[in-house]
Design a protein around this motif. Structure first.
Motif, PDB file in Angstrom:
ATOM      1  N   THR A  58       0.863  -1.177   0.000  1.00 33.21           N
ATOM      2  CA  THR A  58       0.000   0.000   0.000  1.00 33.21           C
ATOM      3  C   THR A  58       0.901   1.229   0.000  1.00 33.21           C
ATOM      4  O   THR A  58       1.772   1.365   0.856  1.00 33.21           O
ATOM      5  CB  THR A  58      -0.925   0.000   1.230  1.00 33.21           C
ATOM      6  N   VAL A  59       0.686   2.102  -1.007  1.00 42.64           N
ATOM      7  CA  VAL A  59       1.555   3.268  -1.192  1.00 42.64           C
ATOM      8  C   VAL A  59       0.742   4.503  -1.542  1.00 42.64           C
ATOM      9  O   VAL A  59      -0.380   4.406  -2.027  1.00 42.64           O
ATOM     10  CB  VAL A  59       2.603   3.034  -2.310  1.00 42.64           C
ATOM     11  N   ASP A  60       1.347   5.653  -1.304  1.00 35.26           N
ATOM     12  CA  ASP A  60       0.837   6.928  -1.785  1.00 35.26           C
ATOM     13  C   ASP A  60       1.947   7.487  -2.655  1.00 35.26           C
ATOM     14  O   ASP A  60       2.946   8.007  -2.141  1.00 35.26           O
ATOM     15  CB  ASP A  60       0.528   7.861  -0.616  1.00 35.26           C
ATOM     16  N   VAL A  61       1.824   7.340  -3.961  1.00 37.49           N
ATOM     17  CA  VAL A  61       2.884   7.767  -4.877  1.00 37.49           C
ATOM     18  C   VAL A  61       2.955   9.292  -4.855  1.00 37.49           C
ATOM     19  O   VAL A  61       1.958   9.966  -5.096  1.00 37.49           O
ATOM     20  CB  VAL A  61       2.611   7.266  -6.311  1.00 37.49           C
ATOM     21  N   PRO A  62       4.121   9.863  -4.543  1.00 40.36           N
ATOM     22  CA  PRO A  62       4.249  11.323  -4.502  1.00 40.36           C
ATOM     23  C   PRO A  62       3.988  11.951  -5.874  1.00 40.36           C
ATOM     24  O   PRO A  62       4.184  11.310  -6.914  1.00 40.36           O
ATOM     25  CB  PRO A  62       5.708  11.545  -4.090  1.00 40.36           C
ATOM     26  N   ARG A  63       3.557  13.190  -5.856  1.00 41.32           N
ATOM     27  CA  ARG A  63       3.286  13.903  -7.110  1.00 41.32           C
ATOM     28  C   ARG A  63       4.534  13.908  -8.001  1.00 41.32           C
ATOM     29  O   ARG A  63       5.631  14.123  -7.523  1.00 41.32           O
ATOM     30  CB  ARG A  63       2.861  15.341  -6.809  1.00 41.32           C
ATOM     31  N   ASN A  64       4.331  13.631  -9.285  1.00 49.68           N
ATOM     32  CA  ASN A  64       5.386  13.612 -10.295  1.00 49.68           C
ATOM     33  C   ASN A  64       6.509  12.628  -9.948  1.00 49.68           C
ATOM     34  O   ASN A  64       7.681  12.904 -10.145  1.00 49.68           O
ATOM     35  CB  ASN A  64       5.967  15.011 -10.516  1.00 49.68           C
ATOM     36  N   ALA A  65       6.116  11.476  -9.418  1.00 49.06           N
ATOM     37  CA  ALA A  65       7.099  10.459  -9.036  1.00 49.06           C
ATOM     38  C   ALA A  65       6.616   9.085  -9.495  1.00 49.06           C
ATOM     39  O   ALA A  65       5.479   8.933  -9.938  1.00 49.06           O
ATOM     40  CB  ALA A  65       7.314  10.461  -7.532  1.00 49.06           C
ATOM     41  N   PHE A  66       7.503   8.113  -9.402  1.00 55.11           N
ATOM     42  CA  PHE A  66       7.140   6.746  -9.771  1.00 55.11           C
ATOM     43  C   PHE A  66       7.733   5.771  -8.763  1.00 55.11           C
ATOM     44  O   PHE A  66       8.733   6.062  -8.106  1.00 55.11           O
ATOM     45  CB  PHE A  66       7.622   6.393 -11.182  1.00 55.11           C
ATOM     46  N   PHE A  67       7.094   4.629  -8.657  1.00 49.71           N
ATOM     47  CA  PHE A  67       7.658   3.479  -7.971  1.00 49.71           C
ATOM     48  C   PHE A  67       7.946   2.458  -9.046  1.00 49.71           C
ATOM     49  O   PHE A  67       7.112   2.211  -9.926  1.00 49.71           O
ATOM     50  CB  PHE A  67       6.690   2.895  -6.939  1.00 49.71           C
ATOM     51  N   ALA A  68       9.141   1.886  -9.020  1.00 49.52           N
ATOM     52  CA  ALA A  68       9.552   0.897 -10.013  1.00 49.52           C
ATOM     53  C   ALA A  68       9.764  -0.440  -9.317  1.00 49.52           C
ATOM     54  O   ALA A  68      10.400  -0.501  -8.264  1.00 49.52           O
ATOM     55  CB  ALA A  68      10.837   1.340 -10.707  1.00 49.52           C
ATOM     56  N   TYR A  69       9.221  -1.476  -9.912  1.00 50.03           N
ATOM     57  CA  TYR A  69       9.330  -2.819  -9.353  1.00 50.03           C
ATOM     58  C   TYR A  69       9.936  -3.743 -10.403  1.00 50.03           C
ATOM     59  O   TYR A  69       9.679  -3.593 -11.590  1.00 50.03           O
ATOM     60  CB  TYR A  69       7.943  -3.344  -8.961  1.00 50.03           C
ATOM     61  N   THR A  70      10.736  -4.684  -9.934  1.00 45.37           N
ATOM     62  CA  THR A  70      11.316  -5.697 -10.805  1.00 45.37           C
ATOM     63  C   THR A  70      10.983  -7.064 -10.230  1.00 45.37           C
ATOM     64  O   THR A  70      11.260  -7.324  -9.057  1.00 45.37           O
ATOM     65  CB  THR A  70      12.848  -5.548 -10.893  1.00 45.37           C
ATOM     66  N   VAL A  71      10.363  -7.913 -11.059  1.00 39.64           N
ATOM     67  CA  VAL A  71      10.108  -9.297 -10.663  1.00 39.64           C
ATOM     68  C   VAL A  71      11.302 -10.110 -11.145  1.00 39.64           C
ATOM     69  O   VAL A  71      11.583 -10.176 -12.341  1.00 39.64           O
ATOM     70  CB  VAL A  71       8.798  -9.842 -11.266  1.00 39.64           C
ATOM     71  N   LEU A  72      12.020 -10.712 -10.209  1.00 39.90           N
ATOM     72  CA  LEU A  72      13.204 -11.514 -10.527  1.00 39.90           C
ATOM     73  C   LEU A  72      12.782 -12.914 -10.984  1.00 39.90           C
ATOM     74  O   LEU A  72      11.646 -13.339 -10.734  1.00 39.90           O
ATOM     75  CB  LEU A  72      14.114 -11.597  -9.305  1.00 39.90           C
ATOM     76  N   PRO A  73      13.664 -13.651 -11.645  1.00 40.79           N
ATOM     77  CA  PRO A  73      13.315 -14.984 -12.143  1.00 40.79           C
ATOM     78  C   PRO A  73      12.787 -15.940 -11.071  1.00 40.79           C
ATOM     79  O   PRO A  73      11.964 -16.806 -11.356  1.00 40.79           O
ATOM     80  CB  PRO A  73      14.630 -15.504 -12.739  1.00 40.79           C
ATOM     81  N   ASP A  74      13.214 -15.765  -9.820  1.00 48.66           N
ATOM     82  CA  ASP A  74      12.751 -16.657  -8.753  1.00 48.66           C
ATOM     83  C   ASP A  74      11.458 -16.167  -8.085  1.00 48.66           C
ATOM     84  O   ASP A  74      11.004 -16.745  -7.106  1.00 48.66           O
ATOM     85  CB  ASP A  74      13.839 -16.869  -7.705  1.00 48.66           C
ATOM     86  N   GLY A  75      10.855 -15.068  -8.590  1.00 50.45           N
ATOM     87  CA  GLY A  75       9.598 -14.561  -8.054  1.00 50.45           C
ATOM     88  C   GLY A  75       9.737 -13.483  -7.001  1.00 50.45           C
ATOM     89  O   GLY A  75       8.740 -12.892  -6.594  1.00 50.45           O
ATOM     90  N   ARG A  76      10.955 -13.206  -6.532  1.00 52.20           N
ATOM     91  CA  ARG A  76      11.145 -12.110  -5.593  1.00 52.20           C
ATOM     92  C   ARG A  76      10.942 -10.781  -6.321  1.00 52.20           C
ATOM     93  O   ARG A  76      11.114 -10.699  -7.528  1.00 52.20           O
ATOM     94  CB  ARG A  76      12.532 -12.147  -4.968  1.00 52.20           C
ATOM     95  N   VAL A  77      10.591  -9.742  -5.557  1.00 49.69           N
ATOM     96  CA  VAL A  77      10.317  -8.430  -6.138  1.00 49.69           C
ATOM     97  C   VAL A  77      11.219  -7.394  -5.480  1.00 49.69           C
ATOM     98  O   VAL A  77      11.355  -7.358  -4.261  1.00 49.69           O
ATOM     99  CB  VAL A  77       8.839  -8.037  -5.945  1.00 49.69           C
ATOM    100  N   ILE A  78      11.840  -6.548  -6.306  1.00 48.08           N
ATOM    101  CA  ILE A  78      12.668  -5.439  -5.839  1.00 48.08           C
ATOM    102  C   ILE A  78      11.902  -4.148  -6.127  1.00 48.08           C
ATOM    103  O   ILE A  78      11.371  -3.978  -7.225  1.00 48.08           O
ATOM    104  CB  ILE A  78      14.023  -5.408  -6.565  1.00 48.08           C
ATOM    105  N   ALA A  79      11.854  -3.240  -5.161  1.00 45.08           N
ATOM    106  CA  ALA A  79      11.155  -1.967  -5.321  1.00 45.08           C
ATOM    107  C   ALA A  79      12.137  -0.809  -5.234  1.00 45.08           C
ATOM    108  O   ALA A  79      13.017  -0.795  -4.378  1.00 45.08           O
ATOM    109  CB  ALA A  79      10.089  -1.823  -4.246  1.00 45.08           C
ATOM    110  N   THR A  80      11.995   0.158  -6.148  1.00 42.35           N
ATOM    111  CA  THR A  80      12.768   1.396  -6.127  1.00 42.35           C
ATOM    112  C   THR A  80      11.823   2.526  -6.528  1.00 42.35           C
ATOM    113  O   THR A  80      10.624   2.313  -6.655  1.00 42.35           O
ATOM    114  CB  THR A  80      13.972   1.347  -7.095  1.00 42.35           C
ATOM    115  N   GLY A  81      12.354   3.704  -6.789  1.00 40.57           N
ATOM    116  CA  GLY A  81      11.501   4.804  -7.208  1.00 40.57           C
ATOM    117  C   GLY A  81      12.330   5.986  -7.640  1.00 40.57           C
ATOM    118  O   GLY A  81      13.558   5.953  -7.606  1.00 40.57           O
ATOM    119  N   GLY A  82      11.627   7.033  -8.049  1.00 40.14           N
ATOM    120  CA  GLY A  82      12.310   8.232  -8.485  1.00 40.14           C
ATOM    121  C   GLY A  82      11.328   9.262  -8.986  1.00 40.14           C
ATOM    122  O   GLY A  82      10.126   9.140  -8.809  1.00 40.14           O
TER     123      GLY A  82
END
Length: 99
Positions: A58-82
């Motif tokens: 659950t997130v509140d994405v800041p104005r003019n920003a993004f959250f980036a997610y990567t699903v890895l081959p083993d199903g784990r997820v990495i989250a970043t943003g900018g």
């Protein structure tokens, strides 16, 4: 713009859900960007056709920003943003010459 980006490095398609509703799916080894509402949202990713989530947040994405997610081959997820670059046009094909 408020955005969520997903890069799928797994060998299966991944569905993107916002507040429990599927808004799209990203194919294996591809990525996609989705505009999201400026409000608190619950984002989830799951293997296409599955009932259980790979990841949920659950997130509140800041104005003019993004959250980036990567699903890895083993199903784990990495989250970043900018910050969203307002003059950037992303294309999945590196040989695209847009006008």
């Amino acid at each position: 713009k408020e955005q969520v980006r997903l890069a799928d490095q797994a060998s299966y398609p991944v569905e993107v859900l916002i507040n429990g509703e599927v808004i799209g799916a990203v194919g294996p080894y591809l990525y996609a960007t989705y505009n999201v509402p400026k409000e608190v949202i619950t984002i989830a990713f799951r293997r296409q056709g599955s009932r259980s989530d790979l990841f949920s947040q659950t997130v509140d994405v800041p104005r003019n920003a993004f959250f980036a997610y990567t699903v890895l081959p083993d199903g784990r997820v990495i989250a970043t943003g900018g910050e969203v670059d307002p003059n950037l046009q992303e294309q999945p094909n590196t040989y695209y010459y847009g006008y």
